[in-house]
Design an enzyme around this catalytic site. Structure first.
Site, mmCIF file in Angstrom:
data_model
loop_
_atom_site.group_PDB
_atom_site.id
_atom_site.type_symbol
_atom_site.label_atom_id
_atom_site.label_comp_id
_atom_site.label_asym_id
_atom_site.label_seq_id
_atom_site.Cartn_x
_atom_site.Cartn_y
_atom_site.Cartn_z
ATOM 1 C CG ASP A 66 27.781 -8.322 21.468
ATOM 2 O OD1 ASP A 66 28.824 -8.095 21.109
ATOM 3 O OD2 ASP A 66 26.920 -7.207 21.004
ATOM 4 C CG ASN A 135 18.422 -0.295 19.778
ATOM 5 O OD1 ASN A 135 19.677 -0.158 20.213
ATOM 6 N ND2 ASN A 135 17.884 -1.482 19.834
ATOM 7 C CG HIS A 137 21.961 -2.536 21.186
ATOM 8 N ND1 HIS A 137 21.570 -3.235 20.284
ATOM 9 C CD2 HIS A 137 23.176 -1.751 20.480
ATOM 10 C CE1 HIS A 137 22.430 -3.350 19.007
ATOM 11 N NE2 HIS A 137 23.448 -2.357 19.526
ATOM 12 C CD GLU A 142 18.741 -5.124 21.411
ATOM 13 O OE1 GLU A 142 18.990 -4.030 21.348
ATOM 14 O OE2 GLU A 142 18.776 -5.859 20.060
#
Ligand code: PGA
Length: 239
Positions: A66, A135, A137, A142
């Site tokens: 990413d 979170n 991810h 996400e």
């Protein structure tokens, strides 16, 4: 498989050993490596072992996981810069071995298509090493993502934009990311998800205890036939 190690050092040594073993057995293996605080020691140990044992990485192929959209490869805090510092540079990896997202591209969809094609051309990823966000991810997949997705541009979750500031020296606007999709990560022949430290304990509990859904994307990795969730005792504290 879930494995808990006494500390970050032992966890990192296990992950480094997996990379080294693969590289020794498959000299043109395809590695997809995450940036971030979590894998830093793994990469240090990989470099140390590769130098000590004269292990060649000259035919290994690296794909990006990413990148922050709009943050160039020369900017400290970009995923590319991190990997260049920690692993590509120290191992003398050539630019031709690295297939990374150009998050400065004017046409980011085309950039996703380019990476999708490369992953097909190299016949998939042998080993993906990923971290987990607070979170849940993986890469920039996400909460709420389509688990069947390939490379895509994503509007970052607020948690990611805030936590991501830790990688930058000055306040940096982080609103979008470009990432491999969950499907591509799941198609890797082996996946290592690493988590260490007390701050990851709550999300690791959710990853391993809640029903698997896109609310916590990391949970999908628990269904991978060669998926490893590698934890230190602090990250495993709420299990
Ligand atoms: P970290 O990031 O390794 O810096 O904790 C993990 C992630 O956001 O995937």
């Amino acid at each position: 498989m879930v494995a808990t190690f006494k500390n970050y050092q032992d966890l990192s040594a296990f992950a480094a050993n997996k990379i080294i073993r693969l590289v020794k057995h498959k000299k043109n293996a395809v590695l997809c490596l995450a940036a971030g605080d979590t894998p830093a020691l793994t990469y240090h140990l990989v470099v140390e072992t590769a130098k000590r044992e004269a292990i060649s990485f000259s035919e290994i192929i690296f794909t990006g996981l990413d990148e922050w959209v709009g943050i160039g490869p020369d900017i400290p805090g970009s995923c590319y810069h991190f990997l260049q510092q920690k692993i590509f540079g120290p191992l003398g990896i050539k630019k031709t071995q690295i297939h990374f997202f150009n998050s400065m591209a004017t046409d980011l969809q085309q950039e996703c298509n380019r990476i999708n094609t490369i992953i097909q051309t190299v016949r998939g990823i042998d080993l993906a090493l990923v971290g987990i966000g607070l979170n849940g991810h993986v890469g920039f997949n996400e909460p709420g993502i389509d688990p069947a997705g390939n490379a895509h541009v994503v509007t970052l979750d607020e948690v990611t934009s805030i936590v991501g500031q830790k990688y930058f020296k000055t306040n940096t606007a982080l609103s979008k990311g470009i990432t491999l999709g969950m499907a591509q990560i799941m198609q890797a022949r082996e996946v290592l998800l690493l988590a260490n430290g007390a701050k990851k304990a709550a999300i690791i509990r959710r990853t391993l205890k809640e029903d698997i859904s896109n609310a916590v994307p990391a949970g999908f990795i628990t269904t991978h036939p060669n998926g490893w969730i590698l934890l230190d005792e602090e990250a495993a504290a709420e299990l």
